[in-house]
Design an enzyme around this catalytic site. Structure first.
Site, PDB file in Angstrom:
ATOM      1  N   HIS A 166      -7.262  -3.999   8.693  1.00  0.00           N
ATOM      2  CA  HIS A 166      -6.394  -2.697   9.214  1.00  0.00           C
ATOM      3  C   HIS A 166      -4.989  -2.683   8.846  1.00  0.00           C
ATOM      4  CE1 HIS A 166     -10.117  -3.261  12.119  1.00  0.00           C
ATOM      5  NE2 HIS A 166      -9.534  -4.416  12.019  1.00  0.00           N
ATOM      6  N   SER A 287      14.494   9.944  -9.028  1.00  0.00           N
ATOM      7  CA  SER A 287      14.455  11.197  -8.273  1.00  0.00           C
ATOM      8  C   SER A 287      15.597  12.085  -8.870  1.00  0.00           C
ATOM      9  CB  SER A 287      14.496  11.112  -6.690  1.00  0.00           C
ATOM     10  OG  SER A 287      15.160  12.090  -6.225  1.00  0.00           O
ATOM     11  N   LYS A 293      16.210   6.169  -5.882  1.00  0.00           N
ATOM     12  CA  LYS A 293      14.969   6.152  -5.890  1.00  0.00           C
ATOM     13  C   LYS A 293      14.132   5.642  -6.872  1.00  0.00           C
ATOM     14  CE  LYS A 293      12.392   8.340  -3.120  1.00  0.00           C
ATOM     15  NZ  LYS A 293      11.241   9.303  -2.657  1.00  0.00           N
ATOM     16  N   GLU A 300       0.575   6.888  -8.158  1.00  0.00           N
ATOM     17  CA  GLU A 300       0.179   8.363  -7.425  1.00  0.00           C
ATOM     18  C   GLU A 300      -0.752   9.125  -8.071  1.00  0.00           C
ATOM     19  OE1 GLU A 300       3.739   9.732  -5.060  1.00  0.00           O
ATOM     20  OE2 GLU A 300       4.466   8.467  -6.550  1.00  0.00           O
TER      21      GLU A 300
END
Ligand code: ARG
Length: 467
Positions: A166, A287, A293, A300
């Site tokens: 979980h 970024s 970042k 992704e």
């Protein structure tokens, strides 16, 4: 070739015998597949050479014509490979583009190549050959990914991390064990690939349009020449079957799902909050507005590619589902789905292999996280069963009270003083502290397939030998 009797459009030179005029522009646009099936040129030419050789061997065409055909086809192959071939949409597809060029190169002998075959068995052959090669490539790429995981697993057979259910801390595991979970997944994908190769290893050529042919062809000879185990056994099925493409897409979808789960873990692990792994600049982007970042874009995109692959699988299943036997033109829509999925899968495997080898594993961070969240609570319960003779259910209850106490004191289980533990159960001794560390916890899980470093090494040895 203007047709001066009807209109300005010419009828097709391959099948135009009974056609007075050429197709409407929109007809040509919806009908033509050359834009994508030119990818099959090498398979088409190989198939034609095998077919012509067989025709001559069987005395169906002369050796002289066969020699001209083979020579011409080899010329076309090098023309296409060197970019000196003009593909024509009027000629619809790769099969007719090649044959028309052959006619220009060698004259009337070219017209004998299509004896005892049809574009229906021709396209089935070309596409099967292509999918077979793609499956072989996929098998190799999966082997590369498995090898990357085996190396990381070996390196981290003892590195402790939290195991999750979980996405909540469950029990400590080793990072090597976690890596080996992916080896199992990609190992299953690889065996699916091997089975699919076995399955499709039958030659379609010679099924002709759908009914076979009256010419004395030798389908075993062409099958052998093209590297197939044997010819297909039913000509109707042969020209209407695209199971091999659907199997490829199913395998790609399952492997894609595995790759996407891995991508998701890398996304989570590389957040500052987790910091379990760090991707190098080679596999991340910055970024344009937030200088701090570092984004796991490659992971992704792997996660997203899965959507495309699933789309292709559903598309082809839907294309095929209502088709009466045998061939229907709907089937022409098979190729783009497979080509797109193959490209996505190749990219995704390559990117994940790169990331698995590239990522820096933060073992200190993983170890700290492994010890938090009372991850050794099960070990305490097991100790009570083993050393104090409690039934597991009672031990579970006692442990629950210890966890609640530690939580209220804001400390770990191992930090509770013995007097506190004994107040919960009198039989607890200071020996219990031996099992409350994460290292002791993982080392104890020696059951076959378990997370103990010794077991992980056994799994690694199994897979190294299996390759
Ligand atoms: N371009 C066609 C395809 O990909 C080749 C087979 C055409 N056969 C036919 N009977 N029109 O399916």
């Amino acid at each position: 070739m203007a047709d001066d009797t009807t209109d300005t459009k010419s009828s097709n030179q391959m099948w135009g015998g009974r056609f007075a005029s050429g197709p409407d522009a929109i007809m040509e646009e919806i009908n033509a597949s050359i834009g994508f099936d030119k990818k099959l040129f090498a398979q088409d030419i190989r198939g034609s050479i095998a077919h012509a050789t067989m025709l001559a061997h069987q005395g169906i065409i002369s050796t002289d014509d066969k020699d001209k055909i083979v020579h011409g086809l080899n010329t076309i192959l090098s023309e296409i490979e060197s970019g000196n071939f003009e593909f024509s949409r009027q000629l619809e597809d790769i099969h007719m583009n090649v044959e028309a060029r052959l006619a220009t190169l060698i004259g009337p002998a070219a017209g004998r190549l299509h004896t005892a075959r049809s574009r229906n068995d021709q396209v089935a052959l070309d596409f099967r050959l292509w999918v077979k090669e793609e499956l072989q490539k996929t098998e190799q790429m999966l082997t590369g990914l498995i090898a990357a995981f085996l190396d990381r697993a070996e390196e981290h057979a003892e590195s402790v991390m939290p195991g999750f259910t979980h996405l909540q801390t469950a029990q400590p595991v080793t990072f090597g064990h976690h890596c080996m979970a992916y080896v199992e997944m990609f190992g299953r994908d690889r065996s699916r690939v091997r089975h699919a190769i076995e399955h499709l290893d039958e030659s379609p050529i010679g099924a002709a349009a759908l009914a076979g042919t009256g010419y004395p062809i030798d389908r075993h000879m062409t099958a052998k020449a093209l590297g197939f185990r044997e010819p297909t056994r039913n000509s109707i099925d042969t020209v209407s079957d695209r199971d091999f493409a659907i199997e490829f897409l199913s395998i790609a979808a399952i492997a894609g799902m595995h790759l996407s789960r891995l991508a998701e873990e890398i996304v989570i692990w590389s957040t500052p909050q987790f910091s379990f792994v760090r991707l190098s600049d080679a596999f991340s982007t910055g970024s344009s507005i937030m200088p701090q970042k570092k984004n796991p874009d490659a992971a992704e995109l792997v996660r997203a590619k899965t959507g495309r692959i699933n789309g292709s699988l559903v598309a082809l299943l839907t294309i095929m589902k209502g088709l009466p036997l045998a061939y229907s033109k709907d089937m022409q829509e098979d190729k783009e789905q497979v080509f797109d999925a193959a490209e996505s899968l190749e990219l995704a495997i390559a990117a994940m292999t790169g990331m698995v080898r590239d990522m820096t594993v933060n073992t200190a961070r993983m170890k700290a996280a492994a010890g938090s969240g009372y991850s050794t609570a099960t070990d305490l319960a097991d100790w009570l069963v083993r050393e104090a003779g409690l039934p597991f259910r009672d031990a579970h209850h006692v442990t629950g009270r210890a966890v609640a106490l530690a939580e209220s004191k804001g400390c770990d289980l191992a930090e509770l003083p013995l007097s506190d533990l004994q107040a919960i159960h009198v039989d607890i001794t200071d020996k219990v502290y031996d099992v409350l560390t994460v290292e002791a916890s993982v080392a104890s899980r020696k059951s076959f397939g378990g997370t103990a470093p010794s077991e992980v090494r056994r799994q690694i040895a199994f897979w190294r030998a299996r390759n």
